[in-house]
Design a protein around this motif. Structure first.
Motif, PDB file in Angstrom:
ATOM      1  N   ALA A  87      82.706 -82.007  30.057  1.00  0.00           N
ATOM      2  CA  ALA A  87      82.723 -83.463  29.960  1.00  0.00           C
ATOM      3  C   ALA A  87      84.151 -83.927  29.714  1.00  0.00           C
ATOM      4  N   TYR A  88      84.557 -84.971  30.398  1.00  0.00           N
ATOM      5  CA  TYR A  88      85.886 -85.540  30.179  1.00  0.00           C
ATOM      6  C   TYR A  88      85.839 -86.574  29.066  1.00  0.00           C
ATOM      7  N   LEU A  89      86.820 -86.500  28.217  1.00  0.00           N
ATOM      8  CA  LEU A  89      86.987 -87.450  27.115  1.00  0.00           C
ATOM      9  C   LEU A  89      88.429 -87.933  27.142  1.00  0.00           C
ATOM     10  N   ASP A  90      88.635 -89.224  27.261  1.00  0.00           N
ATOM     11  CA  ASP A  90      90.002 -89.744  27.259  1.00  0.00           C
ATOM     12  C   ASP A  90      90.582 -89.664  25.855  1.00  0.00           C
ATOM     13  N   PRO A  91      91.869 -89.361  25.727  1.00  0.00           N
ATOM     14  CA  PRO A  91      92.478 -89.154  24.412  1.00  0.00           C
ATOM     15  C   PRO A  91      92.538 -90.410  23.550  1.00  0.00           C
ATOM     16  N   ASP A  92      92.356 -91.576  24.159  1.00  0.00           N
ATOM     17  CA  ASP A  92      92.355 -92.825  23.391  1.00  0.00           C
ATOM     18  C   ASP A  92      90.937 -93.281  23.052  1.00  0.00           C
ATOM     19  N   ASP A  93      89.942 -92.465  23.406  1.00  0.00           N
ATOM     20  CA  ASP A  93      88.543 -92.786  23.106  1.00  0.00           C
ATOM     21  C   ASP A  93      87.965 -91.773  22.115  1.00  0.00           C
ATOM     22  N   ALA A  94      86.671 -91.827  21.895  1.00  0.00           N
ATOM     23  CA  ALA A  94      86.016 -90.917  20.955  1.00  0.00           C
ATOM     24  C   ALA A  94      84.556 -90.780  21.341  1.00  0.00           C
ATOM     25  N   ILE A  95      83.858 -89.821  20.713  1.00  0.00           N
ATOM     26  CA  ILE A  95      82.427 -89.666  20.940  1.00  0.00           C
ATOM     27  C   ILE A  95      81.690 -89.696  19.610  1.00  0.00           C
ATOM     28  N   TYR A  96      80.424 -90.086  19.668  1.00  0.00           N
ATOM     29  CA  TYR A  96      79.598 -90.093  18.470  1.00  0.00           C
ATOM     30  C   TYR A  96      79.363 -88.663  17.989  1.00  0.00           C
ATOM     31  N   SER A  97      79.089 -88.517  16.712  1.00  0.00           N
ATOM     32  CA  SER A  97      78.980 -87.184  16.112  1.00  0.00           C
ATOM     33  C   SER A  97      77.833 -86.360  16.693  1.00  0.00           C
ATOM     34  N   THR A  98      76.822 -87.017  17.242  1.00  0.00           N
ATOM     35  CA  THR A  98      75.682 -86.294  17.824  1.00  0.00           C
ATOM     36  C   THR A  98      75.792 -86.121  19.335  1.00  0.00           C
ATOM     37  N   ALA A  99      76.905 -86.527  19.920  1.00  0.00           N
ATOM     38  CA  ALA A  99      77.034 -86.540  21.384  1.00  0.00           C
ATOM     39  C   ALA A  99      76.831 -85.159  22.004  1.00  0.00           C
ATOM     40  N   LEU A 100      77.535 -84.164  21.516  1.00  0.00           N
ATOM     41  CA  LEU A 100      77.449 -82.836  22.118  1.00  0.00           C
ATOM     42  C   LEU A 100      76.093 -82.190  21.861  1.00  0.00           C
ATOM     43  N   GLU A 101      75.526 -82.436  20.695  1.00  0.00           N
ATOM     44  CA  GLU A 101      74.197 -81.902  20.400  1.00  0.00           C
ATOM     45  C   GLU A 101      73.157 -82.500  21.354  1.00  0.00           C
TER      46      GLU A 101
END
Length: 276
Positions: A87-101
């Protein structure tokens, strides 16, 4: 456990990376790695990122010798990915703590899918959540789906083995890079929609998608769509001939105008409901 590769293409976004990094450390899922490729940043991004990740061997930092653009850099990320899904994640963004799970669960539950995508939360420059991006919808995936108008963006997660069945990301693209990836992956199987935001998207003046070159991005997307039509062997769309050669964006978008009408949307809803 499924291993997940989070891929980050960086160019001059080191000042935002702390939020991105902290969101990765907060993940409830543990089997992941992060691949960062810096595209010859002209600011202090590399030093900032090195200082943040320090000796955490889950993070791997690579460098382009010269600035090659978004397409080249995202393609480079895939060279180093060791995960089962990416999965691509831009360095100026973030993901929720449960995203990968959530992603790991969905892929384990349905082994036939090749990708998934979620809603995303629009945030201000400080990454304070504002509202969910309204255009993200459950799609009906067919050879005539081109994500135009946009129905999904971030968070797109895909099987690595599927990626390597495609020609991969077009290294020459400077924009519409993600669109190119989506359309290639979706040609190889089904996709799941996670109806909750997993991705925090930062709106700020330096963001690529908010840059002044919107017309260039529109032109690039039209070229991606045309290449997709040719790759899929589509000669006619809605009884209109697909041009052999690309000439202008308007000609391509006009071919897809019918996809915005109510009848077309209703038909797709029925197909989704009936699981056709």
């Amino acid at each position: 456990m499924i291993k997940i590769s989070v891929l980050i293409a960086n160019y001059n976004n080191g000042k935002y990376f702390t939020d991105c990094y902290n969101s990765l450390l907060s993940q409830t899922y543990t089997n992941w790695e992060v691949i960062i490729v810096d595209d010859a940043s002209t600011d202090d991004s590399v030093e900032v990122i090195k200082n943040i990740i320090k000796n955490d061997d889950r993070f791997k930092l690579y460098h382009n010798q010269k600035n090659n653009g978004c397409g080249f850099t995202k393609r480079e990320c895939m060279k180093y990915a060791e995960g089962d899904i990416c999965a691509y994640l831009d360095p100026d963004d973030a993901i929720y703590s449960t995203a990968l799970e959530t992603c790991a669960f969905e892929f384990a539950k349905n082994t036939d899918i090749v990708a998934l995508y979620s809603q995303m939360m629009l945030c201000d420059e400080n990454l304070t959540p504002d509202k969910v991006f309204a255009n993200t919808k459950q799609i009906y995936n067919s050879r005539y789906f081109f994500n135009c108008p946009t129905q999904f963006a971030h968070f797109f997660v895909f099987k690595k083995e599927t990626y390597f069945k495609t020609s991969g990301i077009n290294a020459n693209l400077k924009s519409a890079v993600d669109q190119d990836l989506y359309l290639k992956i979706l040609e190889h199987g089904d996709v799941t929609f996670v109806k909750e935001p997993l991705y925090l998207y930062r709106l700020h003046s330096n963001g690529i998608s908010q840059h002044s070159s919107k017309q260039t991005a529109k032109e690039s997307f039209a070229k991606v769509i045309h290449e997709t039509m040719k790759r899929r062997g589509i000669r006619k769309i809605n009884n209109r001939i697909v041009p052999d050669d690309y000439t202008n964006a308007q000609e391509i978008y006009q071919l897809l105008n019918y996809q915005t009408n109510k009848v077309h949307r209703l038909i797709n809803k029925l197909k989704l409901t009936l699981n056709l």
